[in-house]
Design a protein around this motif. Structure first.
Motif, mmCIF file in Angstrom:
data_model
loop_
_atom_site.group_PDB
_atom_site.id
_atom_site.type_symbol
_atom_site.label_atom_id
_atom_site.label_comp_id
_atom_site.label_asym_id
_atom_site.label_seq_id
_atom_site.Cartn_x
_atom_site.Cartn_y
_atom_site.Cartn_z
ATOM 1 N N GLY A 1 0.785 -1.216 0.000
ATOM 2 C CA GLY A 1 0.000 0.000 0.000
ATOM 3 C C GLY A 1 0.821 1.271 0.000
ATOM 4 N N VAL A 2 2.140 1.130 -0.010
ATOM 5 C CA VAL A 2 3.041 2.286 0.014
ATOM 6 C C VAL A 2 4.040 2.130 -1.129
ATOM 7 N N PRO A 3 4.259 3.151 -1.941
ATOM 8 C CA PRO A 3 5.237 3.024 -3.031
ATOM 9 C C PRO A 3 6.599 2.568 -2.511
ATOM 10 N N MET A 4 7.224 1.642 -3.233
ATOM 11 C CA MET A 4 8.538 1.155 -2.822
ATOM 12 C C MET A 4 9.516 2.310 -2.654
ATOM 13 N N ALA A 5 9.443 3.280 -3.525
ATOM 14 C CA ALA A 5 10.377 4.404 -3.466
ATOM 15 C C ALA A 5 10.287 5.128 -2.127
ATOM 16 N N GLU A 6 9.097 5.215 -1.551
ATOM 17 C CA GLU A 6 8.935 5.885 -0.260
ATOM 18 C C GLU A 6 9.510 5.032 0.866
ATOM 19 N N GLN A 7 9.304 3.720 0.795
ATOM 20 C CA GLN A 7 9.831 2.839 1.837
ATOM 21 C C GLN A 7 11.355 2.819 1.823
ATOM 22 N N GLU B 1 15.301 -6.335 -8.200
ATOM 23 C CA GLU B 1 15.845 -5.574 -9.337
ATOM 24 C C GLU B 1 15.359 -4.132 -9.303
ATOM 25 N N ALA B 2 14.076 -3.942 -8.958
ATOM 26 C CA ALA B 2 13.536 -2.582 -8.884
ATOM 27 C C ALA B 2 14.206 -1.794 -7.763
#
Length: 286
Positions: free
Chosen positions: A132-138, A165-166
């Motif tokens: 529920g949270v963008p990976m970039a934010e985590q 990989e992302a």
């Protein structure tokens, strides 16, 4: 010949066979397990035996395992890598809630620092990616904590190849932790990626949650070496890949000694061939 050590992130070298703290807590990883003095004795004995990788998490207990690590081992000896995890909230012995909001991850990390009595956590692992949270934010808040000196290296727990990989496109990842053992090799492709990128792979359930201690193939190989099936299962991991760093857990001094003795077991090519057929059908990681 197997490699006895692994270097996390290019600067923290540990012995590959470590110790995990989940079994120092009660059923469901909830509350304490018995007398805290027994847990302290196990932790201290692990370090006496040369363990330099201790793996824990804020939700083991919750908080119990981290507090025991600090009680037993602080001030920490030079060369001891303490790894912990955040991103999962526990409300009962059966309730696990993923929470990857940046403000919550920051609060969890800072609470772990206090419990562990550390200024910097050597390896801080995101226990689960929050869908529920963008990976970039985590990952972004973990990068911030690293820039602030509160984290040295980042890790991810229970991820796919695509997720790793992302993540690698935006940050450095020093370790992953997925379920992997002789009978469960669903993460083979992830292991291959870790090998290619020099990333540590900490397999959880390295003994198959106890099933491998009675596995017939392990028992047969164990009999030939005069060791136990569990020792064969751990030795197999050490032989399988130089990036695998198993951290079997136990609350028993006897079992601790048995597990750590697995580092001295040397499997032959015929042993490895006999064990190779024990792989279970591949499935996505849980």
């Amino acid at each position: 010949m197997i490699e006895e050590t692994f270097t996390f992130g290019g600067d923290l070298t540990v012995r590959r066979l470590g110790y995990g703290t989940a079994q120092l807590t009660g059923p469901g990883y909830w509350g304490p397990r018995g007398d805290a003095r027994d847990a302290v004795a196990v932790l201290r004995r692990a370090v006496e035996r040369g363990v330099t990788l201790i793996d824990t998490a804020d939700n083991y207990g919750p908080s119990v395992a981290e507090e025991l690590v600090a009680e037993a081992l602080h001030p920490y000896p030079a060369g001891l890598l303490i790894a912990t995890k955040g991103g999962v909230v526990r409300t009962s012995d059966r309730a696990w809630h993923v929470d990857g909001r940046p403000e919550r991850l920051r609060a969890m990390c800072e609470a772990s620092l206090r419990r562990l009595r550390l200024e910097t956590i050597d390896l801080y692992q995101l226990h689960r990616l929050d869908p529920g949270v963008p990976m970039a934010e985590q990952l972004g808040v973990l990068d911030e904590l690293r820039d602030e000196g509160k984290i040295r290296h980042l890790g991810l727990d229970t991820v796919t190849v695509e997720q790793l990989e992302a993540a690698l496109e935006s940050t450095d990842v020093a370790a992953v932790q997925n379920r992997y053992n002789l009978l469960d090799r669903a993460s083979e492709s992830l292991l291959a990626l870790c090998e290619a990128r020099g990333i540590a792979f900490l397999p959880w359930f390295p003994l198959g949650n106890g099933t491998l201690t009675a596995d017939p193939a392990c028992a047969s190989v164990a009999a030939a070496h005069g060791v136990t099936p569990g020792q064969v299962a751990l030795a197999w991991l050490l032989h399988r890949s130089p990036v695998l760093c198993p951290t079997p857990g136990t609350g028993s001094l006897v079992h601790l000694e048995e597990n750590l003795d697995a580092a001295a077991v040397r499997l032959s090519e015929s042993d490895l061939e006999a064990l190779a057929v024990r792989a279970a059908p591949s499935a996505p990681p849980a």
